[in-house]
Write an enzyme that holds these catalytic residues in place. Sequence first.
Site, PDB file in Angstrom:
ATOM      1  N   CYS A 533      68.411 -10.052  11.362  1.00  0.00           N
ATOM      2  CA  CYS A 533      67.073 -10.615  11.226  1.00  0.00           C
ATOM      3  C   CYS A 533      67.114 -12.091  10.837  1.00  0.00           C
ATOM      4  CB  CYS A 533      66.229  -9.788  10.257  1.00  0.00           C
ATOM      5  SG  CYS A 533      64.456 -10.109  10.417  1.00  0.00           S
ATOM      6  N   HIS A 614      65.563  -4.491  12.668  1.00  0.00           N
ATOM      7  CA  HIS A 614      66.130  -3.823  11.492  1.00  0.00           C
ATOM      8  C   HIS A 614      66.609  -2.443  11.918  1.00  0.00           C
ATOM      9  CE1 HIS A 614      64.960  -6.529   8.117  1.00  0.00           C
ATOM     10  NE2 HIS A 614      64.132  -6.985   9.040  1.00  0.00           N
ATOM     11  N   GLU A 616      68.221  -0.403  10.309  1.00  0.00           N
ATOM     12  CA  GLU A 616      68.128   0.518   9.184  1.00  0.00           C
ATOM     13  C   GLU A 616      66.723   1.059   8.980  1.00  0.00           C
ATOM     14  OE1 GLU A 616      67.291  -3.618   7.703  1.00  0.00           O
ATOM     15  OE2 GLU A 616      68.644  -2.661   9.123  1.00  0.00           O
TER      16      GLU A 616
END
Length: 639
Positions: A533, A614, A616
């Site tokens: 990011c 992202h 995650e």
Amino acid sequence: MMTRPTPPSIRELASGDAPFALLARDGVTVEILTGTVIDVDLLAEIPLMDASGTPREVLALVPFRQVRERGFECHDDGAPLRCLLVDSHAALPLADALSQLPHDGVPLADAGFDISDKDYAEIVRTVLADEIGRGEGANFVIRRDFTAKIDADPVVAALTWFRALLEQEKGAYWTFAIVTPGHIAVGASPEAHVSARDGIVTMNPISGTFRHPAGGATAETLTEFLLSTKETEELFMVVDEELKMMSAVCSDGGRITGPHLKEMSRLTHTEYMLRGRSDLDPRDVLRETMFAPTVTGSPMQNACAVIARHEHTPRGYYSGVAALFTPSATAPGGHDLDAPILIRTAYLVDGMLRVPVGATLVRHSDPDGEVAETHGKAAGVLGAIGAIPRDAAATAPAVAVADSDRPVTGPLRLADDPAIASLLHSRNERLAAFWLNPQDPHPVGPLTGRSALVVDAEDRFTSMLAHQLRHLGLDVSIVPWHEVTADQLRDAELVVAGPGPGDPRDSESPRMQRMREVVASRLSASRPLLAVCLSHQILADSLGLELAPLESPHQGLQRTVDVFGTPASIGFYNTFTARVSPGTDHVGVADVAAGENGDVYALRGPGFASVQGHLESILSRDGIVTLERLVGFALAPIA
């Protein structure tokens, strides 16, 4: 066995000056807690043992200012971290409690919001443009206070309001009255922020606010709310934020169950339950989870800074927690923890009533809609206690769905409707199975034997990222950007430069400067690097790519993009992007994965890889497999 004194009756409490708490947590009884009050400075100082070393029960009022313990910014009003050291605790049947509680109304004077609707709407516009629009975060909660003067005995007023909430507000997690010298709090909190029982930590993110129309909610009116993109994404964002906390305190990272409906008398919310295993002292669990993103924003650290910029008065206890520590022979630290958020709460200090409420501001927010949301939230408390006219609410009973993963405190009215249940269940089709399924706390993954250093750029998405990396088998450590050393950057097998808020082009920011140094040191040494990011943008800039703001921020946006020949469903939280000419797939030493408009989703080259999204996030359905691929690119031997 030591006996504890019998608590006084509620009538005796009303006429005395001793501190006490009344808690309704099961819909059947009212618990009466009495004891002595002390104030401490830090959560670690909450005295869970008496002078003889015997565990004792403590009810703590934790103010918002405790975020300073995590190094976060706030307006410091000195609100005390107040502890009621419980020496008596008994349960009274609800009907008996109601018979002892006063019921005459408490007249209010000079009632109204401290910030006008017009001014609050302007604050919303400013936050959307200057904070979310400039990459400072995905969502922020800005409060306003309903205030009024009262000329009545404060304890009698508190007990009167407590009775009114018991009778008028259904579905609360805790309904409570906490009376201590100089501070009174009476509320019906819908949200269990964090609990820890026998080593199992549970968090309960609630988001999205549906204000019931006159006559009550129906399946038809609720359906429109559940189909709202804004409300759905708002809930997903707070789940992501609380999973960051769960990943920091739980060895298994935390598992999502839900979504469910949280149905109250005048409002309905949507919620998830997050659960994981932890061996931390409950005070440490509480510290690492300060405070709920549903009342602050995300990322948490920057949300506190945004709150300080746009709220000009301290929060007091609003958005803090009431934390009940109960002795347990089987719990880590010797105590269980039950800590609801201090929202939907009336505070009484020096004859002034204050009911703080806030709206969650996201990229889809409409200023007038957020103004209306604050009115709806305030009405939930004010209508119940009779401060404003009580609107009609649906009263038709229904049978609650048996579900051990949620705290059911009252009958559900709409969750059994097949269409509503289907709409709720369909939300999980968008989410990553990684976080929905049980996880092995000690996984043996494909990268077992390798190691990684994760550099945190002030976004605890790094906790979730580290958990996924461990799931792949890596031995992972996390270090804040301002503490990472040259030796660590040199010696680490893999460096993962993490995400963070802000404009990557900001040359004055010490954090941006340091993250540029992190990226540059690994590139110059040809050592494996994965950039995520913000750090992906910094890497792209170092490779000569253009950085530009997006026309509309991608905060909480899910997209399926091509990552070097493989489609991947990924969650994005970015306001800026690296950009190339449409059709470009190679720049210098780097392969480029970009969209049709040239926005760069991923980069790879000798010893490095990066991703804008992202992996995650719960929004990244293909997150774990994409992460494994990118780590593999970064670790591949350089030809």
